[in-house]
Design a protein around this motif. Sequence first.
Motif, PDB file in Angstrom:
ATOM      1  N   SER A 115      -1.677   1.298  -8.546  1.00  0.00           N
ATOM      2  CA  SER A 115      -2.621   0.545  -7.734  1.00  0.00           C
ATOM      3  C   SER A 115      -1.882  -0.584  -7.009  1.00  0.00           C
ATOM      4  N   CYS A 116      -2.497  -1.115  -5.962  1.00  0.00           N
ATOM      5  CA  CYS A 116      -1.867  -2.210  -5.222  1.00  0.00           C
ATOM      6  C   CYS A 116      -1.676  -3.439  -6.113  1.00  0.00           C
TER       7      CYS A 116
ATOM      8  N   GLU B  24       0.820  -1.201   0.000  1.00  0.00           N
ATOM      9  CA  GLU B  24       0.000   0.000   0.000  1.00  0.00           C
ATOM     10  C   GLU B  24       0.863   1.264   0.000  1.00  0.00           C
ATOM     11  N   GLN B  25       1.911   1.282   0.827  1.00  0.00           N
ATOM     12  CA  GLN B  25       2.791   2.444   0.873  1.00  0.00           C
ATOM     13  C   GLN B  25       3.508   2.658  -0.462  1.00  0.00           C
TER      14      GLN B  25
ATOM     15  N   GLU C  73       1.177   4.096  -3.115  1.00  0.00           N
ATOM     16  CA  GLU C  73       0.904   5.518  -2.939  1.00  0.00           C
ATOM     17  C   GLU C  73       2.072   6.369  -3.403  1.00  0.00           C
TER      18      GLU C  73
END
Length: 357
Positions: free
Chosen positions: A58-59, A49-50, A53
Motif C-alpha cells: 500500500s502507499c 504510487e508506482q 504497485e
Amino acid sequence: MPRPRTQISPHLDYADLTQRYVQCQDAGEKNRWLVIRLLSHPKTPMSIEQTAEICGLSCSGVRKIARRYNAEGAVGLVNRQRLNPGGNRLALSDEQQRLLRQRLQSAPDDGGLWSGPKVGEYIETYFGICLHPSTAWKYLRRLGLSLQVPHPVHHQSATLEQQAEFKAGLAGHVAWLRSLFPNREIVIWAEDEARLGLQPIVRRVWAPIGERPSAHHSRRYQWVYTYGFVHPATGASYFLLLPRANVSMMQMALELFAAQVNPHRQQLIILLVDQAAWHMSQKLQVPPGIFFYPLLPYTLQLQPTECVWSLLREAIANQVFDNLDALEDVLVKRCQWLMQHPVIVQGKVGFDWIQAI
C-alpha cells in the motif's frame, strides 16, 4: 494540493542499494530494499504510487518504509526478528542442532512426548539459551520437523529392506514374463476388498469458526463388501459390491473382472493381492491370463487399492442410512463415478515404483 515527492536520505548510494537488494536472502527485507532502490533512482525516481504497485504494498506501507530508512538507515530495513530472543542470532550451531535432533529421537526424561516447553527446557539446560515456552517449538521447525500423527503400521510389517526386495522381485517377475511372451502386453493390476456398512463414518468438514458441526450417528452392524481392482499406471478401475468376502465371491469377482478388462485375453495381468484366505485358497480357480502376485504380510503400504478406499468412504461420510439398499445406491453411484474418472484414481494409486516397472 498534491503531496510532495518523498525524499530518500543518502545513507547509501544507488550502487550499494542495488548490491544489498541482489544479495539479500530474506523475502520481506529484499522487498524493502527494492522500495528504497526505486524511490532513490538517480535519474528517474519513482513515485510512491508506482513503487507500491510494483512491490505489492500500500502507499502508506511504502511511506512507512521510507521514513524508517530515512531515520535509521540500513538498520531500519533488516528483519528485526533477527534481533529478538529466539531469532537467528540465537540459532543453534550445527553441532548443537545435531545433538538436539539426536536427543529428540528418544523420549523426554518424564517418559511422555516432546512438546515446545520441554524442548525449550532442554535447550536452556544444555545450551544456555533461554526461550519463552510458547516459542521453543520454532527450533523444531528449524530442524525440519513438523507435528504429525503417526501412521499406524502393524508390528509384523515388512522392513524397508524386505519391501525393496519385494519390489525388485516383482520387476524381475515382469521381465521374466515379457521374455516368455514377447508378443503379449504385461500389465499390473491390484485387488483388495473394503467392508462398508451401516456403522457411520465421521469425517472432518469445513465449518464457521465457533460453530462445531454435527453428524447423525447410529451404530448398526450390517455390511457390504466392495471388491476393487485398480490399474496404477492409468488409474483405470473396476468395482463390485458383494455380500461377503469368501472364495465363492472372489471367484465371481475375478470372472467378472476378466470378462470386463481382458475379454480376448490379449494381456497378461499380474494381480497384486494380499494373503487373505480367499485369495490363497486352492479352491479358487484363477481365470486364464491372470497371475496372482501375493503381497508381503501386514504390509498395506505396498497395496495400491488401499489408497482408493478413502475416495469411496468420502461419499458416505457423516450420513446415516436406513438399510443396506440405501447404502448400496450411494456406493454404486460413487463407484461408477470413480470408474469414469481415472485421473482421480491414478492420483491415489499411481505408485512410482510400480509405474517404473
